[in-house]
Scaffold this motif. Structure first.
Motif, PDB file in Angstrom:
ATOM      1  N   GLY A   1      83.706  59.034  94.006  1.00 32.45           N
ATOM      2  CA  GLY A   1      84.091  57.760  93.437  1.00 32.45           C
ATOM      3  C   GLY A   1      84.365  57.762  91.952  1.00 32.45           C
ATOM      4  O   GLY A   1      84.872  56.774  91.407  1.00 32.45           O
ATOM      5  N   THR A   2      84.059  58.859  91.272  1.00 34.06           N
ATOM      6  CA  THR A   2      84.258  58.945  89.826  1.00 34.06           C
ATOM      7  C   THR A   2      85.600  59.594  89.517  1.00 34.06           C
ATOM      8  O   THR A   2      85.905  60.675  90.026  1.00 34.06           O
ATOM      9  N   LEU A   3      86.407  58.917  88.696  1.00 35.60           N
ATOM     10  CA  LEU A   3      87.718  59.442  88.325  1.00 35.60           C
ATOM     11  C   LEU A   3      87.546  60.673  87.437  1.00 35.60           C
ATOM     12  O   LEU A   3      86.841  60.633  86.429  1.00 35.60           O
ATOM     13  N   LEU A   4      88.198  61.771  87.815  1.00 32.65           N
ATOM     14  CA  LEU A   4      88.109  63.011  87.060  1.00 32.65           C
ATOM     15  C   LEU A   4      89.224  63.080  86.023  1.00 32.65           C
ATOM     16  O   LEU A   4      90.330  62.584  86.245  1.00 32.65           O
ATOM     17  N   THR A   5      88.923  63.711  84.907  1.00 27.42           N
ATOM     18  CA  THR A   5      89.928  63.941  83.873  1.00 27.42           C
ATOM     19  C   THR A   5      90.519  65.319  84.073  1.00 27.42           C
ATOM     20  O   THR A   5      89.902  66.331  83.750  1.00 27.42           O
ATOM     21  N   LEU A   6      91.719  65.357  84.646  1.00 21.31           N
ATOM     22  CA  LEU A   6      92.401  66.614  84.905  1.00 21.31           C
ATOM     23  C   LEU A   6      93.663  66.686  84.057  1.00 21.31           C
ATOM     24  O   LEU A   6      94.346  65.683  83.859  1.00 21.31           O
ATOM     25  N   THR A   7      93.974  67.869  83.575  1.00 22.00           N
ATOM     26  CA  THR A   7      95.217  68.064  82.838  1.00 22.00           C
ATOM     27  C   THR A   7      96.382  68.032  83.832  1.00 22.00           C
ATOM     28  O   THR A   7      96.189  68.208  85.042  1.00 22.00           O
TER      29      THR A   7
ATOM     30  N   SER B   1      97.280  59.763 100.292  1.00 25.70           N
ATOM     31  CA  SER B   1      95.929  59.758  99.742  1.00 25.70           C
ATOM     32  C   SER B   1      95.002  60.315 100.807  1.00 25.70           C
ATOM     33  O   SER B   1      94.973  59.816 101.931  1.00 25.70           O
ATOM     34  N   LYS B   2      94.270  61.342 100.463  1.00 26.66           N
ATOM     35  CA  LYS B   2      93.390  61.986 101.424  1.00 26.66           C
ATOM     36  C   LYS B   2      92.033  62.245 100.791  1.00 26.66           C
ATOM     37  O   LYS B   2      91.909  62.393  99.585  1.00 26.66           O
ATOM     38  N   THR B   3      91.023  62.301 101.659  1.00 25.52           N
ATOM     39  CA  THR B   3      89.687  62.642 101.193  1.00 25.52           C
ATOM     40  C   THR B   3      89.269  63.975 101.787  1.00 25.52           C
ATOM     41  O   THR B   3      89.604  64.308 102.934  1.00 25.52           O
ATOM     42  N   PHE B   4      88.558  64.732 100.974  1.00 26.18           N
ATOM     43  CA  PHE B   4      88.044  66.044 101.380  1.00 26.18           C
ATOM     44  C   PHE B   4      86.567  66.044 101.005  1.00 26.18           C
ATOM     45  O   PHE B   4      86.203  66.368  99.873  1.00 26.18           O
ATOM     46  N   GLY B   5      85.727  65.607 101.937  1.00 27.34           N
ATOM     47  CA  GLY B   5      84.317  65.444 101.594  1.00 27.34           C
ATOM     48  C   GLY B   5      84.162  64.331 100.570  1.00 27.34           C
ATOM     49  O   GLY B   5      84.576  63.192 100.795  1.00 27.34           O
ATOM     50  N   THR B   6      83.593  64.638  99.410  1.00 24.67           N
ATOM     51  CA  THR B   6      83.434  63.638  98.349  1.00 24.67           C
ATOM     52  C   THR B   6      84.635  63.596  97.416  1.00 24.67           C
ATOM     53  O   THR B   6      84.661  62.816  96.464  1.00 24.67           O
ATOM     54  N   LEU B   7      85.642  64.420  97.698  1.00 26.18           N
ATOM     55  CA  LEU B   7      86.820  64.510  96.835  1.00 26.18           C
ATOM     56  C   LEU B   7      87.964  63.679  97.412  1.00 26.18           C
ATOM     57  O   LEU B   7      88.316  63.826  98.579  1.00 26.18           O
ATOM     58  N   GLU B   8      88.528  62.797  96.592  1.00 28.45           N
ATOM     59  CA  GLU B   8      89.678  62.000  97.003  1.00 28.45           C
ATOM     60  C   GLU B   8      90.874  62.353  96.138  1.00 28.45           C
ATOM     61  O   GLU B   8      90.806  62.289  94.914  1.00 28.45           O
ATOM     62  N   VAL B   9      91.966  62.739  96.773  1.00 25.02           N
ATOM     63  CA  VAL B   9      93.192  63.122  96.082  1.00 25.02           C
ATOM     64  C   VAL B   9      94.241  62.050  96.359  1.00 25.02           C
ATOM     65  O   VAL B   9      94.673  61.867  97.501  1.00 25.02           O
ATOM     66  N   ASP B  10      94.626  61.331  95.310  1.00 24.29           N
ATOM     67  CA  ASP B  10      95.616  60.263  95.427  1.00 24.29           C
ATOM     68  C   ASP B  10      96.911  60.759  94.797  1.00 24.29           C
ATOM     69  O   ASP B  10      97.092  60.723  93.590  1.00 24.29           O
ATOM     70  N   ARG B  11      97.834  61.232  95.655  1.00 22.35           N
ATOM     71  CA  ARG B  11      99.086  61.790  95.168  1.00 22.35           C
ATOM     72  C   ARG B  11      99.963  60.745  94.509  1.00 22.35           C
ATOM     73  O   ARG B  11     100.564  60.986  93.470  1.00 22.35           O
TER      74      ARG B  11
ATOM     75  N   GLU C   1      96.327  71.098  85.965  1.00 20.38           N
ATOM     76  CA  GLU C   1      95.278  71.105  86.982  1.00 20.38           C
ATOM     77  C   GLU C   1      95.630  70.184  88.146  1.00 20.38           C
ATOM     78  O   GLU C   1      95.376  70.515  89.312  1.00 20.38           O
ATOM     79  N   ILE C   2      96.234  69.028  87.848  1.00 20.57           N
ATOM     80  CA  ILE C   2      96.648  68.109  88.916  1.00 20.57           C
ATOM     81  C   ILE C   2      97.718  68.754  89.794  1.00 20.57           C
ATOM     82  O   ILE C   2      97.653  68.710  91.026  1.00 20.57           O
ATOM     83  N   ARG C   3      98.700  69.379  89.163  1.00 19.49           N
ATOM     84  CA  ARG C   3      99.777  70.014  89.927  1.00 19.49           C
ATOM     85  C   ARG C   3      99.241  71.148  90.792  1.00 19.49           C
ATOM     86  O   ARG C   3      99.655  71.326  91.944  1.00 19.49           O
ATOM     87  N   LEU C   4      98.305  71.914  90.255  1.00 25.12           N
ATOM     88  CA  LEU C   4      97.711  73.007  91.014  1.00 25.12           C
ATOM     89  C   LEU C   4      96.932  72.471  92.208  1.00 25.12           C
ATOM     90  O   LEU C   4      97.080  72.965  93.334  1.00 25.12           O
ATOM     91  N   LEU C   5      96.107  71.446  91.982  1.00 25.87           N
ATOM     92  CA  LEU C   5      95.319  70.881  93.071  1.00 25.87           C
ATOM     93  C   LEU C   5      96.219  70.268  94.147  1.00 25.87           C
ATOM     94  O   LEU C   5      95.986  70.451  95.345  1.00 25.87           O
ATOM     95  N   LEU C   6      97.254  69.551  93.739  1.00 28.31           N
ATOM     96  CA  LEU C   6      98.165  68.960  94.709  1.00 28.31           C
ATOM     97  C   LEU C   6      98.873  70.030  95.538  1.00 28.31           C
ATOM     98  O   LEU C   6      99.042  69.888  96.748  1.00 28.31           O
ATOM     99  N   THR C   7      99.285  71.096  94.872  1.00 29.54           N
ATOM    100  CA  THR C   7      99.949  72.189  95.594  1.00 29.54           C
ATOM    101  C   THR C   7      99.030  72.779  96.654  1.00 29.54           C
ATOM    102  O   THR C   7      99.435  73.020  97.800  1.00 29.54           O
TER     103      THR C   7
ATOM    104  N   GLN D   1      95.903  60.818  90.795  1.00 31.70           N
ATOM    105  CA  GLN D   1      94.509  60.701  90.382  1.00 31.70           C
ATOM    106  C   GLN D   1      93.615  61.434  91.364  1.00 31.70           C
ATOM    107  O   GLN D   1      93.923  61.538  92.553  1.00 31.70           O
ATOM    108  N   VAL D   2      92.495  61.932  90.844  1.00 34.90           N
ATOM    109  CA  VAL D   2      91.519  62.628  91.670  1.00 34.90           C
ATOM    110  C   VAL D   2      90.140  62.046  91.362  1.00 34.90           C
ATOM    111  O   VAL D   2      89.775  61.877  90.197  1.00 34.90           O
ATOM    112  N   ARG D   3      89.400  61.723  92.418  1.00 34.52           N
ATOM    113  CA  ARG D   3      88.049  61.197  92.261  1.00 34.52           C
ATOM    114  C   ARG D   3      87.063  62.082  93.008  1.00 34.52           C
ATOM    115  O   ARG D   3      87.373  62.600  94.074  1.00 34.52           O
TER     116      ARG D   3
END
Length: 235
Positions: A150-156, A131-141, A159-165, A145-147
């Motif tokens: 602090g707000t949970l984003l609705t990603l397909t 789990s890492k934060t990038f500024g206001t973006l938190e990526v929980d592998r 989109e999640i696989r692309l962001l994680l990659t 989930q991506v926030r």
């Protein structure tokens, strides 16, 4: 077997495609347009096969309507092969596109590939990113989930696989071919335009200003780079 909702106004095309996919083991429910109750029609469906040229609300609008409340995989079926139409369809939220006429076996291969990508999270849960934060973006592998602030984003799933990659390779330029192989899969049958469209959709959700991206940078002639500095978080 995949439960498929097929939205197609041409009855002859609908009958031929439905019959061909049924013979390959799928269950197909047909709608002549998307002007009715989509939520009810989507109940129990694993994938939407969506014609682009529909009466009333076209495939673009129906795709956007589905995406407001669902991350269900969508394949756009279109008679239009122009780049502008293809990219517009992908940017409206489709996971893939197939140009008509397409044989049932081609559709079957695309359907299985999209479903496989949607269900396959194992490669990312075994990655080094926790789990890492990038500024206001938190990526929980681990939780996939991506926030943002602090707000949970609705990603397909795409989109999640692309962001994680991208997030697993901070500062590294990844080509469209590399992203197709990693975020989609090595057997994917599409082309690099689907990467560009997915990046645009992702930017619209995670960037403060998608027109001036600071999280996912475009490196012209090469591909994309995940740019921000990260702060490790405990798993």
């Amino acid at each position: 077997m995949v439960n498929i909702l097929f939205v197609e106004d041409d009855s002859s095309v609908a009958e031929a495609v439905s019959l061909g996919l049924s013979r390959l083991g799928h269950h197909v429910t047909h709608l002549a347009d998307g002007n009715g109750d989509l939520d009810s029609a989507l109940d129990g469906v694993a994938l939407v096969l969506l014609d682009l040229g529909l009466p009333g609300a076209d495939g673009y609008e129906i795709c956007r309507r589905i995406r407001r409340s669902s991350t269900i995989p969508i394949i756009m079926l279109t008679a239009r092969s122009d780049d502008i139409d293809t990219v517009a369809g992908l940017e409206s939220g489709a996971d893939d596109y197939v140009v008509k006429p397409a044989s049932p076996r081609v559709l079957d291969a695309r359907i299985k590939a999209v479903i496989r990508r949607s269900n396959d999270t194992e490669r990312h849960t075994e990655s080094t990113l926790s789990s890492k934060t990038f500024g206001t973006l938190e990526v929980d592998r681990a939780a996939l989930q991506v926030r943002k602030a602090g707000t949970l984003l609705t990603l397909t799933p795409t989109e999640i696989r692309l962001l994680l990659t991208l997030a697993e390779n901070p500062g590294r330029v990844l080509s469209r071919t590399q992203l197709l192989s990693a975020a989609w899969d090595q057997e994917y049958l599409g082309d690099s335009r689907i990467v560009d469209a997915a990046v645009q959709r992702l930017r619209a959700k995670i960037e403060d200003d998608p027109t001036e991206p600071t999280v996912i940078e475009t490196v012209r002639g090469f591909g994309y780079r995940f740019a921000p500095r990260s702060t490790d978080r405990k798993p």
